[in-house]
Design an enzyme around this catalytic site. Sequence first.
Site, PDB file in Angstrom:
ATOM      1  N   TRP A 323      58.606 -39.576 -10.064  1.00 18.35           N
ATOM      2  CA  TRP A 323      58.035 -40.485 -11.075  1.00 18.35           C
ATOM      3  C   TRP A 323      57.081 -41.486 -10.429  1.00 18.35           C
ATOM      4  O   TRP A 323      56.310 -42.149 -11.105  1.00 18.35           O
ATOM      5  CB  TRP A 323      59.155 -41.217 -11.827  1.00 18.35           C
ATOM      6  CG  TRP A 323      59.961 -42.187 -10.983  1.00 18.35           C
ATOM      7  CD1 TRP A 323      60.526 -41.942  -9.766  1.00 18.35           C
ATOM      8  CD2 TRP A 323      60.289 -43.541 -11.297  1.00 18.35           C
ATOM      9  NE1 TRP A 323      61.209 -43.047  -9.311  1.00 18.35           N
ATOM     10  CE2 TRP A 323      61.076 -44.044 -10.224  1.00 18.35           C
ATOM     11  CE3 TRP A 323      60.013 -44.371 -12.365  1.00 18.35           C
ATOM     12  CZ2 TRP A 323      61.578 -45.353 -10.207  1.00 18.35           C
ATOM     13  CZ3 TRP A 323      60.509 -45.669 -12.353  1.00 18.35           C
ATOM     14  CH2 TRP A 323      61.279 -46.149 -11.276  1.00 18.35           C
ATOM     15  N   ASP A 324      57.159 -41.588  -9.120  1.00 20.43           N
ATOM     16  CA  ASP A 324      56.275 -42.461  -8.365  1.00 20.43           C
ATOM     17  C   ASP A 324      54.821 -42.256  -8.806  1.00 20.43           C
ATOM     18  O   ASP A 324      54.032 -43.193  -8.879  1.00 20.43           O
ATOM     19  CB  ASP A 324      56.366 -42.137  -6.855  1.00 20.43           C
ATOM     20  CG  ASP A 324      57.785 -42.115  -6.301  1.00 20.43           C
ATOM     21  OD1 ASP A 324      58.709 -41.802  -7.063  1.00 20.43           O
ATOM     22  OD2 ASP A 324      57.959 -42.394  -5.103  1.00 20.43           O
ATOM     23  N   GLU A 465      68.941 -46.421  -9.144  1.00 18.45           N
ATOM     24  CA  GLU A 465      69.493 -45.332  -8.318  1.00 18.45           C
ATOM     25  C   GLU A 465      70.831 -45.571  -7.640  1.00 18.45           C
ATOM     26  O   GLU A 465      71.474 -44.620  -7.225  1.00 18.45           O
ATOM     27  CB  GLU A 465      68.483 -44.845  -7.273  1.00 18.45           C
ATOM     28  CG  GLU A 465      67.558 -43.792  -7.818  1.00 18.45           C
ATOM     29  CD  GLU A 465      66.938 -42.884  -6.756  1.00 18.45           C
ATOM     30  OE1 GLU A 465      67.113 -43.146  -5.565  1.00 18.45           O
ATOM     31  OE2 GLU A 465      66.297 -41.906  -7.153  1.00 18.45           O
ATOM     32  N   LYS A 578      69.375 -51.170  -6.093  1.00 17.01           N
ATOM     33  CA  LYS A 578      68.487 -50.733  -5.017  1.00 17.01           C
ATOM     34  C   LYS A 578      67.056 -51.228  -5.247  1.00 17.01           C
ATOM     35  O   LYS A 578      66.361 -51.634  -4.333  1.00 17.01           O
ATOM     36  CB  LYS A 578      68.514 -49.201  -4.985  1.00 17.01           C
ATOM     37  CG  LYS A 578      67.662 -48.557  -3.907  1.00 17.01           C
ATOM     38  CD  LYS A 578      67.842 -47.047  -4.001  1.00 17.01           C
ATOM     39  CE  LYS A 578      67.027 -46.274  -2.996  1.00 17.01           C
ATOM     40  NZ  LYS A 578      67.090 -44.827  -3.254  1.00 17.01           N
ATOM     41  N   GLN A 579      66.617 -51.163  -6.501  1.00 14.57           N
ATOM     42  CA  GLN A 579      65.209 -51.438  -6.777  1.00 14.57           C
ATOM     43  C   GLN A 579      65.054 -51.896  -8.227  1.00 14.57           C
ATOM     44  O   GLN A 579      65.989 -51.798  -9.014  1.00 14.57           O
ATOM     45  CB  GLN A 579      64.388 -50.179  -6.535  1.00 14.57           C
ATOM     46  CG  GLN A 579      64.716 -49.041  -7.480  1.00 14.57           C
ATOM     47  CD  GLN A 579      64.252 -47.692  -6.959  1.00 14.57           C
ATOM     48  OE1 GLN A 579      64.920 -47.071  -6.144  1.00 14.57           O
ATOM     49  NE2 GLN A 579      63.117 -47.223  -7.445  1.00 14.57           N
TER      50      GLN A 579
HETATM   51  C1  BGC Z   1      63.686 -44.117  -4.870  1.00 16.44           C
HETATM   52  C2  BGC Z   1      63.160 -43.361  -6.056  1.00 16.44           C
HETATM   53  C3  BGC Z   1      61.870 -42.670  -5.643  1.00 16.44           C
HETATM   54  C4  BGC Z   1      62.088 -41.796  -4.431  1.00 16.44           C
HETATM   55  C5  BGC Z   1      60.800 -41.203  -3.912  1.00 16.44           C
HETATM   56  C6  BGC Z   1      63.901 -43.163  -3.723  1.00 16.44           C
HETATM   57  O1  BGC Z   1      64.367 -43.861  -2.619  1.00 16.44           O
HETATM   58  O2  BGC Z   1      64.884 -44.757  -5.196  1.00 16.44           O
HETATM   59  O3  BGC Z   1      62.932 -44.215  -7.138  1.00 16.44           O
HETATM   60  O4  BGC Z   1      61.371 -41.918  -6.688  1.00 16.44           O
HETATM   61  O5  BGC Z   1      62.655 -42.559  -3.394  1.00 16.44           O
HETATM   62  O6  BGC Z   1      59.917 -42.195  -3.515  1.00 16.44           O
END
Ligand code: BGC
Length: 749
Positions: A323-324, A465, A578-579
Amino acid sequence: MNFIVKESGFDKKKVMLDGTRFFVGNGYMGVRGTLEEFGKEELCGCTLAGVYDQVGEGWRELVNAPNGLYTRLFVDGAEMNALEVEPLAHEMELDLRRAVLTRETEYDKVKVKTERFASADNLHLLMLRYSVTAKQDCEITVDTGIDANIWDINGPHLPTVDEGAVGELLYIDGETAELGNTVAVCGVMKTDFDYKLERVVTENRRSLRVFSFAMKAGETATFVKYITIYTSVDGVADPLKTAQEAVKTVSQQSFTELLAAHERVWAERWEAADVQITGDDEAQLALRYNIYIMYSNVPTHTDKVAIPARGLAGQVYKGAMFWDTEVYMMPLFNYTHPDYARNLAYYRVNTLDGAREKAREYNFDGAFYQWECQETGKDACTDFAVIDIFTGRPLRTHFRDQQIHISGDVAYGIWEHYIATGDEAVLLDGGAEAILECARFFYSYAYFKKTKNRYELLEVTCADEYHERVHNNFYTNIMAKYTLEMATKVLDLLKEKYPKKYEELMTKLDYAKDVPNIREMAELLYVPAPDENGIIEQFDGYNKLECPTVAELKSRIIDPREHLGAPVGLMTETQIIKQADVVLGLLLFSDRYPLEIRRKNWEHYEPRTEHGSTLSAAIYAILAAQVGFSDWAYKFFMKTATIDLSGNYRLYVGDLFIGGLHTAANGGTWMAAVQGFGGFKFDGEKLIVNPVLPEKWQSLSYKVICRGCRYEVEATKKQVTVRSAEGRLPVSVFGQEYSMESGEITVAL
Ligand code: BGC
């Protein structure tokens, strides 16, 4: 004019990080910034976009081409290899403006200078100019050509290769293990001096020419390597022949001529995308570096792939797209190079069938997009993606089957591309279909809770996540709601403007029965609302979890590689995330929530965020800028902007190596500058420009393309000016709307 990333001194410990930091690429190939004499142990990589391979049960990942830069230098019989002989001086210099990497190394008797670029003008071409300057009379031997002993994480992807030489031309070609794709690399070398050819080697996965010559003190000898790469994924019948012919043709031009063509493309890119900051050189350089990385990785030649999460800086993360792409990378291209963004949008149209299959696999309707997508549209994500480092046992994670917000993100990406460009082509060519299918997926996933007369999304993995198998995650639900709303807009648009297309789609997708459901769910999907204190609960029950500080929780970590998320990680049972999750939702849908709510939630969630993903900082920066936390905005901006420059990131999760570029953070850096500090937003009808500059910055200037017209914004702390030679869309500055009829407005702040 701050465009130079420089590093002095050679440090063996930095080989991995420098390989990533000094990356050059052109969206077709990505070349790690390793030295010419390095081999697979130093993680040399020329990673090819869209060429994937699987060996046995290993992960399917991108293929590295044989290394055409390979060059070893011997002076009076002794090898000058920075790993073996400590250089007197060593400097790496990446010129972002020209996208050229220069290396200068000084030894006792010679100085070496190399310049390389992956041509932005001819994507199959990699160029190297190699100069040796003698400090005293000496005998030089050079061993140069193509080396197929390359870095593979889950290889070997070219198990057997053919090495060959035809006159001056060297080549190596091989076939990938899984699909039998041919990868062919050819090289020709030209010198400006006479030499003695000692031998030609075509064995042991190497095609080399070994030559020698004598030098007098003060003399410089220069040779140029022309390297061409073709694969069967390019659609050419005979990649080897094509690469051979291509190298013969290009080698008739000089390094300077080919460099000039490459520089012209980059000049045009900087013209469109440069963002200028006065008053802060460090931020300026870091920001440009991130824009450079994005433009070096974007596929300009194909819509069969997008930008991998670790870019083309190796095979890390399977070369997969997440999704990035939609949430963090497309905004930059939508507004600075919409034709590149169009490729990214079409990529999701091209992988729609895979998303339909995935939905069926889990007994859902519509399109459940791949959490990790490669070229085929199959989901590359596995259920046991992480190994528990304490027990060595695989952990069951739910990235693949429950991170359902991905379908919303994809729909959002396609729709936002349309909003930015006004280009209906992507919608008509499959984009509308993808959005409708994503909406249908959410409808089939949802649970209708009669007692509350609302739809809910249960058992999901949060965007954060660390929390899986939860109900009603704010980010997931608001993104799903938007998807349903987009679907209704798409339906209305097609019905009104393209009735034939509308009918066609209704029939093809058998969608008529879904229309009322989609409309109803768009109204009735539950999105967690702010409580009496204005705080939005990230998911049902989140507030009841333990709430230690991040520092306290981190002090419980036993091994730096341990997996922190579900099912059994440290963070899972706590409020530490996490984010960005709620904060991301509030940012993307900021027009739905008053400033006060956004501010309160930023304050609430930031102390609970570990920022364990490089996707986090940019989002916290932008929202902080919006809500007036200027110092925080700057801090998080610098954090996201310097991730790949500083190398300050996690290298392992479990036993999994995850180093490489961080393209979401790279795209996020542009967003933080332009959408955060620059206050830029476009709603399809007007430009919104609410700049808030950090303390240090005297001015910020950026350019954007909205609906095909270029606009230039220049903001200081006192005023903002918007100019456009061609665009006449109105501009709103802090809520006040201005007409652009005269082509320029200046508003005092
Ligand atoms: C992140 C995800 C991301 C993926 C790829 C993971 O560490 O939590 O949101 O899509 O890395 O960058």
